[in-house]
Design a protein around this motif. Structure first.
Motif, PDB file in Angstrom:
ATOM      1  N   PRO A   1       0.786  -1.243   0.000  1.00 42.69           N
ATOM      2  CA  PRO A   1       0.000   0.000   0.000  1.00 42.69           C
ATOM      3  C   PRO A   1       0.809   1.279   0.000  1.00 42.69           C
ATOM      4  CG  PRO A   1      -0.053  -1.043   2.166  1.00 42.69           C
ATOM      5  CD  PRO A   1       0.595  -2.019   1.240  1.00 42.69           C
ATOM      6  N   THR A   2       2.067   1.217   0.439  1.00 46.57           N
ATOM      7  CA  THR A   2       2.916   2.403   0.493  1.00 46.57           C
ATOM      8  C   THR A   2       4.347   2.029   0.131  1.00 46.57           C
ATOM      9  OG1 THR A   2       3.571   2.084   2.808  1.00 46.57           O
ATOM     10  CG2 THR A   2       1.525   3.354   2.393  1.00 46.57           C
ATOM     11  N   PRO A   3       5.171   3.003  -0.244  1.00 50.77           N
ATOM     12  CA  PRO A   3       6.592   2.716  -0.479  1.00 50.77           C
ATOM     13  C   PRO A   3       7.282   2.131   0.753  1.00 50.77           C
ATOM     14  CG  PRO A   3       5.993   4.799  -1.486  1.00 50.77           C
ATOM     15  CD  PRO A   3       4.811   4.371  -0.674  1.00 50.77           C
ATOM     16  N   ASP A   4       6.916   2.582   1.940  1.00 52.65           N
ATOM     17  CA  ASP A   4       7.517   2.029   3.153  1.00 52.65           C
ATOM     18  C   ASP A   4       7.156   0.557   3.326  1.00 52.65           C
ATOM     19  OD1 ASP A   4       8.895   4.288   3.910  1.00 52.65           O
ATOM     20  OD2 ASP A   4       7.317   5.034   5.237  1.00 52.65           O
ATOM     21  N   ALA A   5       5.922   0.205   2.970  1.00 46.89           N
ATOM     22  CA  ALA A   5       5.510  -1.199   3.052  1.00 46.89           C
ATOM     23  C   ALA A   5       6.296  -2.033   2.041  1.00 46.89           C
ATOM     24  CB  ALA A   5       4.014  -1.322   2.804  1.00 46.89           C
ATOM     25  N   LEU A   6       6.576  -1.458   0.873  1.00 45.30           N
ATOM     26  CA  LEU A   6       7.395  -2.158  -0.109  1.00 45.30           C
ATOM     27  C   LEU A   6       8.790  -2.386   0.436  1.00 45.30           C
ATOM     28  CD1 LEU A   6       8.049  -3.330  -2.891  1.00 45.30           C
ATOM     29  CD2 LEU A   6       8.481  -0.996  -3.692  1.00 45.30           C
TER      30      LEU A   6
ATOM     31  N   GLU B   1      12.759  -6.397   2.456  1.00 45.12           N
ATOM     32  CA  GLU B   1      13.577  -6.932   3.548  1.00 45.12           C
ATOM     33  C   GLU B   1      13.093  -8.307   3.982  1.00 45.12           C
ATOM     34  OE1 GLU B   1      16.468  -5.800   4.596  1.00 45.12           O
ATOM     35  OE2 GLU B   1      16.162  -4.412   2.919  1.00 45.12           O
ATOM     36  N   ARG B   2      11.772  -8.516   3.984  1.00 43.20           N
ATOM     37  CA  ARG B   2      11.231  -9.848   4.311  1.00 43.20           C
ATOM     38  C   ARG B   2      11.727 -10.879   3.313  1.00 43.20           C
ATOM     39  NH1 ARG B   2       6.456 -12.258   4.974  1.00 43.20           N
ATOM     40  NH2 ARG B   2       5.432 -11.168   3.248  1.00 43.20           N
ATOM     41  N   THR B   3      11.776 -10.498   2.037  1.00 46.88           N
ATOM     42  CA  THR B   3      12.247 -11.414   1.006  1.00 46.88           C
ATOM     43  C   THR B   3      13.716 -11.753   1.233  1.00 46.88           C
ATOM     44  OG1 THR B   3      10.689 -10.380  -0.531  1.00 46.88           O
ATOM     45  CG2 THR B   3      12.371 -11.817  -1.479  1.00 46.88           C
ATOM     46  N   ARG B   4      14.499 -10.749   1.593  1.00 48.97           N
ATOM     47  CA  ARG B   4      15.927 -10.982   1.841  1.00 48.97           C
ATOM     48  C   ARG B   4      16.162 -11.919   3.035  1.00 48.97           C
ATOM     49  NH1 ARG B   4      17.382  -5.331   0.294  1.00 48.97           N
ATOM     50  NH2 ARG B   4      18.281  -5.542  -1.791  1.00 48.97           N
ATOM     51  N   GLN B   5      15.244 -11.913   3.967  1.00 43.49           N
ATOM     52  CA  GLN B   5      15.368 -12.829   5.102  1.00 43.49           C
ATOM     53  C   GLN B   5      15.095 -14.271   4.700  1.00 43.49           C
ATOM     54  OE1 GLN B   5      12.733 -11.282   8.129  1.00 43.49           O
ATOM     55  NE2 GLN B   5      13.817  -9.323   8.242  1.00 43.49           N
ATOM     56  N   LEU B   6      14.404 -14.443   3.551  1.00 48.53           N
ATOM     57  CA  LEU B   6      14.012 -15.773   3.102  1.00 48.53           C
ATOM     58  C   LEU B   6      14.912 -16.335   2.009  1.00 48.53           C
ATOM     59  CD1 LEU B   6      10.141 -15.168   2.957  1.00 48.53           C
ATOM     60  CD2 LEU B   6      11.401 -16.445   4.705  1.00 48.53           C
TER      61      LEU B   6
ATOM     62  N   ILE C   1      12.876   1.252  -4.217  1.00 47.68           N
ATOM     63  CA  ILE C   1      13.562   0.121  -4.846  1.00 47.68           C
ATOM     64  C   ILE C   1      15.062   0.398  -4.932  1.00 47.68           C
ATOM     65  CG2 ILE C   1      13.849  -1.096  -7.048  1.00 47.68           C
ATOM     66  CD1 ILE C   1      10.785  -0.626  -7.459  1.00 47.68           C
ATOM     67  N   ILE C   2      15.400   1.599  -5.366  1.00 43.77           N
ATOM     68  CA  ILE C   2      16.814   1.967  -5.509  1.00 43.77           C
ATOM     69  C   ILE C   2      17.512   1.968  -4.150  1.00 43.77           C
ATOM     70  CG2 ILE C   2      18.362   3.862  -6.127  1.00 43.77           C
ATOM     71  CD1 ILE C   2      16.303   4.572  -8.347  1.00 43.77           C
ATOM     72  N   GLU C   3      16.897   2.603  -3.160  1.00 41.53           N
ATOM     73  CA  GLU C   3      17.492   2.692  -1.827  1.00 41.53           C
ATOM     74  C   GLU C   3      17.620   1.328  -1.167  1.00 41.53           C
ATOM     75  OE1 GLU C   3      15.004   5.416   0.244  1.00 41.53           O
ATOM     76  OE2 GLU C   3      15.842   7.202  -0.743  1.00 41.53           O
ATOM     77  N   SER C   4      16.747   0.382  -1.543  1.00 39.09           N
ATOM     78  CA  SER C   4      16.774  -0.955  -0.946  1.00 39.09           C
ATOM     79  C   SER C   4      17.822  -1.859  -1.574  1.00 39.09           C
ATOM     80  CB  SER C   4      15.392  -1.611  -1.062  1.00 39.09           C
ATOM     81  OG  SER C   4      14.427  -0.882  -0.334  1.00 39.09           O
ATOM     82  N   GLY C   5      18.458  -1.381  -2.646  1.00 41.27           N
ATOM     83  CA  GLY C   5      19.540  -2.160  -3.250  1.00 41.27           C
ATOM     84  C   GLY C   5      19.091  -3.274  -4.166  1.00 41.27           C
ATOM     85  N   VAL C   6      17.824  -3.258  -4.587  1.00 38.17           N
ATOM     86  CA  VAL C   6      17.348  -4.247  -5.547  1.00 38.17           C
ATOM     87  C   VAL C   6      18.061  -4.014  -6.877  1.00 38.17           C
ATOM     88  CG1 VAL C   6      15.328  -5.000  -6.874  1.00 38.17           C
ATOM     89  CG2 VAL C   6      15.104  -4.490  -4.433  1.00 38.17           C
ATOM     90  N   LYS C   7      18.453  -5.111  -7.556  1.00 44.85           N
ATOM     91  CA  LYS C   7      19.240  -4.962  -8.777  1.00 44.85           C
ATOM     92  C   LYS C   7      18.525  -5.388 -10.059  1.00 44.85           C
ATOM     93  CE  LYS C   7      22.715  -3.024  -6.898  1.00 44.85           C
ATOM     94  NZ  LYS C   7      22.926  -1.579  -7.182  1.00 44.85           N
ATOM     95  N   ILE C   8      17.262  -5.814  -9.932  1.00 45.38           N
ATOM     96  CA  ILE C   8      16.487  -6.166 -11.124  1.00 45.38           C
ATOM     97  C   ILE C   8      15.074  -5.599 -10.966  1.00 45.38           C
ATOM     98  CG2 ILE C   8      15.626  -8.015 -12.606  1.00 45.38           C
ATOM     99  CD1 ILE C   8      17.815  -9.827 -11.463  1.00 45.38           C
ATOM    100  N   VAL C   9      14.587  -4.935 -12.004  1.00 47.70           N
ATOM    101  CA  VAL C   9      13.230  -4.379 -12.005  1.00 47.70           C
ATOM    102  C   VAL C   9      12.510  -4.851 -13.258  1.00 47.70           C
ATOM    103  CG1 VAL C   9      11.886  -2.253 -12.307  1.00 47.70           C
ATOM    104  CG2 VAL C   9      13.671  -2.364 -10.570  1.00 47.70           C
ATOM    105  N   GLU C  10      11.259  -5.266 -13.073  1.00 44.78           N
ATOM    106  CA  GLU C  10      10.383  -5.564 -14.190  1.00 44.78           C
ATOM    107  C   GLU C  10       9.428  -4.393 -14.342  1.00 44.78           C
ATOM    108  OE1 GLU C  10       7.739  -9.371 -15.445  1.00 44.78           O
ATOM    109  OE2 GLU C  10       6.996  -8.292 -13.685  1.00 44.78           O
ATOM    110  N   THR C  11       9.396  -3.792 -15.524  1.00 52.78           N
ATOM    111  CA  THR C  11       8.487  -2.687 -15.785  1.00 52.78           C
ATOM    112  C   THR C  11       7.393  -3.150 -16.746  1.00 52.78           C
ATOM    113  OG1 THR C  11       9.904  -1.866 -17.583  1.00 52.78           O
ATOM    114  CG2 THR C  11      10.228  -0.915 -15.396  1.00 52.78           C
TER     115      THR C  11
END
Length: 323
Positions: free
Chosen positions: A48-53, A58-63, A90-100
């Motif tokens: 629902p929000t960028p903060d939730a994303l 981070e939850r995904t990185r834990q898994l 997305i950029i600040e979180s260090g994700v390296k692949i984006v699907e647009t």
């Protein structure tokens, strides 16, 4: 091992992608795909929000410690979400692949590039794929008419669209639409693709966070159990056949406008289908691949099976034809 340009350039083990799906692309599914050697995408706007994303990343990185990405679909809206803020997250979180997907991603490409992010853009036509290549994306995912969601307005199936795109593209391309098993994977590779994207098939896995009744309905359905809505609005969408989608088609055929179906197709109603298992609560995306889905495996079982069977098809059955 099935090594392709796509696996090499996007740093994954197998050429199998779980694309972004509204209400579905969450941490558990994405991590399960990644751990099995595929590439999974969190759906940004499910949060629902960028903060939730940020928290979902981070939850995904834990898994998982394997590569995964985030899907950003930009569509026309009366009250558009803060796309720029999602991109910044997305950029600040260090994700390296984006699907647009959806609208032209060009306004955001400089920010992705500066952050070292690879961009995979979803297209439904050769002309759109060429435009995406021209503006500098790193790869394209091309959707044939068989796909769930929006197949575009050209009605070109994958058997034609994939090789037509492969003939003119220089960047890696993955095929989407009607693919659910090793046969689809091998066929896509033979047609010139560098991998496959699957939506409906990943909906129907153990880690998919949708209600079990929806998964069981996908297994029960055949390739005949979809409806094409919004045809008269030139915004075609392929969805599962149910009371609501049939009603929408009926209203359209009678000359109805979007205002006449707005309440029926509301996203909140579709979300109820996935979360509550009420199959007639709203419309929900499903592709022709339903006719090829007969079980509800884990992502590891699905991807492992696809790769093993694909290798067998290539090295045994197809090789024997040359004997």
């Amino acid at each position: 091992m099935l090594r392709t340009r796509f696996t090499e350039e996007f740093g994954i083990e197998h050429p199998i992608v779980q694309g972004g799906m509204m209400w579905v692309g969450r941490a558990e599914l994405v991590a399960a795909v990644a751990n099995a050697g595929g590439l999974g995408f969190i759906t940004a706007l499910t949060q629902p929000t960028p903060d939730a994303l940020r928290e979902e990343i981070e939850r995904t990185r834990q898994l998982t410690d394997k590569p995964f990405g985030v899907n950003v679909t930009i569509l026309p809206s009366i009250n558009p979400p803060p796309y720029a803020e999602y991109v910044q997250t997305i950029i600040e979180s260090g994700v390296k692949i984006v699907e647009t997907a959806g609208s032209n991603p060009e306004p955001f490409l400089p920010y992705y590039k500066e952050a070292g992010i690879k961009v995979l853009h979803k297209c439904t036509s050769v002309r759109h794929a060429l435009k995406a290549q021209k503006i500098g994306v790193d790869g394209v995912s091309i959707d044939g008419f068989e796909c769930a969601g929006h197949p575009g307005e050209d009605d070109i199936p994958g058997l034609i669209l994939i090789p037509a795109a492969a003939r003119v593209l220089d960047i890696p391309m993955i095929a989407s639409g009607g693919i659910a098993d090793a046969r689809g994977l091998v066929a896509a590779l033979a047609l010139g693709a560098d991998g496959v994207n699957m939506g409906t098939r990943f909906l129907c896995t153990a880690e998919s966070a949708i209600d079990q009744k929806v998964k069981e309905q996908i297994v029960a359905n055949s390739e005949l159990d979809t409806q094409l809505i919004f045809r008269t609005l030139r915004n075609t969408a392929r969805v599962a056949d149910n009371a609501i989608s049939r009603k929408v088609v009926e209203i359209e055929k009678a000359g109805g406008t979007f205002e006449d179906v707005r309440e029926l197709v509301a996203g909140a109603r579709g979300r109820r289908v996935f979360e509550e298992g009420d199959l007639d609560a709203g419309i929900w995306s499903a592709g022709l691949a339903q006719g090829l889905i007969h079980d509800i495996p884990t992502c590891a079982e699905l991807i492992g099976r696809m790769v093993a069977e694909a290798e067998e098809l290539i090295s045994a059955r197809l090789a024997s034809i040359l004997a």
